[in-house]
Design an enzyme around this catalytic site. Structure first.
Site, PDB file in Angstrom:
ATOM      1  N   ARG A  84      25.654  55.900  12.590  1.00  0.00           N
ATOM      2  CA  ARG A  84      26.830  56.439  11.907  1.00  0.00           C
ATOM      3  C   ARG A  84      28.089  56.313  12.758  1.00  0.00           C
ATOM      4  NH1 ARG A  84      29.363  61.271  12.139  1.00  0.00           N
ATOM      5  NH2 ARG A  84      27.734  62.122  13.488  1.00  0.00           N
ATOM      6  N   CYS A 100      23.700  70.359   8.614  1.00  0.00           N
ATOM      7  CA  CYS A 100      23.068  70.236   9.937  1.00  0.00           C
ATOM      8  C   CYS A 100      22.244  71.485  10.227  1.00  0.00           C
ATOM      9  CB  CYS A 100      24.132  70.019  11.006  1.00  0.00           C
ATOM     10  SG  CYS A 100      24.831  68.358  10.994  1.00  0.00           S
ATOM     11  N   SER A 109      20.238  68.610  13.759  1.00  0.00           N
ATOM     12  CA  SER A 109      20.950  67.749  14.696  1.00  0.00           C
ATOM     13  C   SER A 109      22.108  68.525  15.309  1.00  0.00           C
ATOM     14  CB  SER A 109      21.468  66.506  13.961  1.00  0.00           C
ATOM     15  OG  SER A 109      22.220  65.677  14.817  1.00  0.00           O
ATOM     16  N   CYS A 110      22.397  68.250  16.591  1.00  0.00           N
ATOM     17  CA  CYS A 110      23.481  68.983  17.245  1.00  0.00           C
ATOM     18  C   CYS A 110      24.150  68.156  18.335  1.00  0.00           C
ATOM     19  CB  CYS A 110      22.954  70.281  17.850  1.00  0.00           C
ATOM     20  SG  CYS A 110      24.228  71.307  18.601  1.00  0.00           S
ATOM     21  N   ASP A 111      25.463  68.000  18.231  1.00  0.00           N
ATOM     22  CA  ASP A 111      26.316  67.455  19.277  1.00  0.00           C
ATOM     23  C   ASP A 111      26.543  68.615  20.251  1.00  0.00           C
ATOM     24  OD1 ASP A 111      28.559  66.832  20.846  1.00  0.00           O
ATOM     25  OD2 ASP A 111      29.599  65.784  19.236  1.00  0.00           O
ATOM     26  N   HIS A 121      21.751  66.309  21.370  1.00  0.00           N
ATOM     27  CA  HIS A 121      22.239  65.096  22.029  1.00  0.00           C
ATOM     28  C   HIS A 121      23.625  65.275  22.651  1.00  0.00           C
ATOM     29  CE1 HIS A 121      23.173  64.876  17.654  1.00  0.00           C
ATOM     30  NE2 HIS A 121      24.384  64.561  18.106  1.00  0.00           N
ATOM     31  N   TYR A 136      26.801  62.574  23.546  1.00  0.00           N
ATOM     32  CA  TYR A 136      27.281  61.198  23.396  1.00  0.00           C
ATOM     33  C   TYR A 136      27.681  60.616  24.755  1.00  0.00           C
ATOM     34  CZ  TYR A 136      27.239  61.336  18.322  1.00  0.00           C
ATOM     35  OH  TYR A 136      26.828  61.398  17.013  1.00  0.00           O
ATOM     36  N   SER A 142      32.963  62.487  17.846  1.00  0.00           N
ATOM     37  CA  SER A 142      32.429  61.317  17.145  1.00  0.00           C
ATOM     38  C   SER A 142      32.380  61.587  15.647  1.00  0.00           C
ATOM     39  CB  SER A 142      31.027  60.974  17.665  1.00  0.00           C
ATOM     40  OG  SER A 142      31.077  60.630  19.027  1.00  0.00           O
TER      41      SER A 142
END
Length: 283
Positions: free
Chosen positions: A22, A160, A181-183, A221, A223, A282
């Site tokens: 993505r 999310c 999911s987690c930034d 995660h 980046y 992002s």
């Protein structure tokens, strides 16, 4: 705060590089992270190793609890988090289900307050939970789910943090929240605040004591372009003690949350923090 930093260290030390389709960026990723927040002790999990913000997170949560489907309504509460997804997502802009400017579609709170039934009508998941807990009832299914694959095409974004499961032991209310999911550098602060605040609010309006909130993240995660700031700046700072969250005691019902509550009804005290860090975002 220490568990947040420990997760960041774990991702750096154990993470696997994954190419994110993505965003077109690589990220270091680990699977399964479990965090817990002591709501009973009011240890508000606001990040202290950088200046962090909490009002937008609680404002967004309040919009979910009201079942809002329009970015303008979130803005009125003080959350601008849905502006881009509602109005700058090319796939959503061309979606025949989009009703116009600021429309988000059937996402998050819409599913929580008006999950469509196959035979017609809707299910108000939140109302059922509040009604049961207010009576001291826990049917082992006090679950608020925003994850409806059958209607993903009718919304601008998949959830999310998608499920919240309440449990009552005696007079103490617990919460298990699930996130796909987690930034971690950017998003986790926001998510932590919402999990903590959700248990605090629901315990208050149902007449129970809050216990602990348990927060499970599946894909955690960092980046690639966030790594230098995380390693060289944030992880080298010493955390401060957790601040406290105060909620207006006059908030006593779901109707109160739906009608008159604003961000003026929430206050954070004792927040010490280091300087802000501008992590890359992002899209």
């Amino acid at each position: 705060m220490k568990q947040y930093l420990a997760l960041c260290e774990r991702i750096i030390n154990e993470g696997v590089w994954v190419e994110n389709e993505r965003t077109g960026k690589r990220c270091l990723t680990v699977i399964n992270a479990d965090l817990e927040y002591d709501v009973a002790a009011n240890e508000f999990p606001l990040i202290t190793t950088r200046k962090s913000f909490w009002k937008g997170a609680i404002a967004e949560l309040l919009g979910y609890l009201r079942g809002y489907d329009n970015a303008a309504d979130f803005r009125k509460l003080g959350a601008k988090t849905w502006d881009a997804n509602a109005n700058e997502n090319s796939a959503w802009l061309n979606n025949p289900h989009r009703k116009g400017h600021d429309d988000m579609g059937r996402v998050y709170g819409v599913q929580g307050r008006a999950w469509a039934k196959p035979d017609g009508g809707v299910v108000d998941q939140l109302r059922k939970i509040i009604d049961n807990l207010s009576k001291g009832v826990d049917d082992r299914g006090e679950i608020l789910s925003f994850y409806n694959p059958g209607e993903f095409h009718m919304g601008c974004l998949r959830p999310c943090m998608h499920t919240h499961n309440f449990s009552l032991l005696g007079d103490t209310l617990y919460l298990n929240s699930f996130q796909r999911s987690c930034d971690v550098p950017l998003g986790l602060n926001f998510n932590q605040v919402q999990v903590f605040a959700l248990l605090s609010i629901v315990a208050q309006i149902t007449g129970h004591k809050p216990g602990k909130a348990y927060h499970k993240i599946v894909n955690a995660h960092i980046y690639e372009d966030q790594l230098p700031l995380m390693q060289e700046v944030q992880l080298k700072r010493e955390p401060f003690p957790s601040p406290k969250l105060s909620i207006n005691p006059d908030i006593k019902s779901l109707e109160d949350l739906e009608t008159w509550v604003t961000m003026d009804d929430f206050e954070v005290t004792g927040y010490q923090h280091h300087e802000a860090i501008q992590y890359p975002f992002s899209v």
